[in-house]
Design a protein around this motif. Structure first.
Motif: not given
Length: 222
Positions: A130-131, A186-192, A201-204
């Protein structure tokens, strides 16, 4: 059977949605698109699936409709959604590659051009990480649509959690918790998590809340 409207697959049933998408991208003299729709739907309904089911496929397609304005070619993104988990075994790590190879075999036979087939296969492979890179508008839409479940309302997110656990029912609890926690970290460490403006805007924020809450649960379980 009446022909689906090739201009807009929204609002059609799944078989017709696939046919409409394919017909809009290929020569109409090519083989019956429903043959390929039925094969894919059979794959998505396999008994080992609990999360990666036709419900997930439908959700991803609906999210692509929401994000379509950000894609360079929404039709190819929709085809990639159909193939992105068409080959799926929860105990194997090469599902995305095998799904991409399926697309590379099926789509030329179904009448899609080589360059469009290549793009669909590239997008399918992209769901491994997903990169999506900068400027990859098609990739951003597919990845955001696939990850949109992370921003579900609490009840729907709990259903998603339970389905993932059931799909990996062969993994002992301790091992599953450790592996799942690593994925969430790993997901939470991503900048976005998301790339399209709508998804950011709606999901992050909601997705990060869900991930953090699940991770806390995993860390407190015995």
């Amino acid at each position: 059977m009446s022909a689906p409207d090739p201009r807009d697959p929204r609002g059609l049933d799944l078989r017709d949605r696939f046919a409409a998408t394919l017909l809009a991208l290929r020569d109409d003299s090519a083989p019956d698109p429903y043959v390929y729709a039925d094969d894919l739907l059979t794959r998505w309904a396999e008994p080992q699936r609990r999360y990666h089911t036709t419900a997930h496929l439908l959700a991803v397609l609906d999210h692509i409709d929401t994000l379509a304005e950000y894609a360079d070619d929404p039709g190819l993104v929709r085809l990639a959604a159909w193939f992105h988990d068409a080959v799926y075994r929860p105990d194997r790590s090469e599902n995305e590659e095998r799904s991409a190879r399926l697309a590379e075999r099926a789509l030329p036979e179904a009448g899609l051009s080589d360059d469009r087939t290549h793009e669909v296969a590239r997008l399918v492979r992209l769901t491994t990480t997903h990169a999506a890179g900068p400027g990859d508008r098609n990739g951003a839409v597919l990845c955001d649509a696939d990850l949109a479940v992370l921003a579900s309302a609490p009840e729907a997110y709990a259903t998603y959690q339970a389905a993932v656990r059931e799909e990996y029912g062969f993994v002992p609890d301790a091992d599953f918790r450790a592996g799942r926690a690593a994925v969430l970290e790993q997901l939470l460490a991503l900048p976005g998590l998301f790339r399209t403006p709508y998804a950011v805007r709606e999901w992050e924020r909601r997705a990060r809340h869900n991930l953090a809450a699940e991770l806390a649960e995993l860390r407190t379980e015995p």
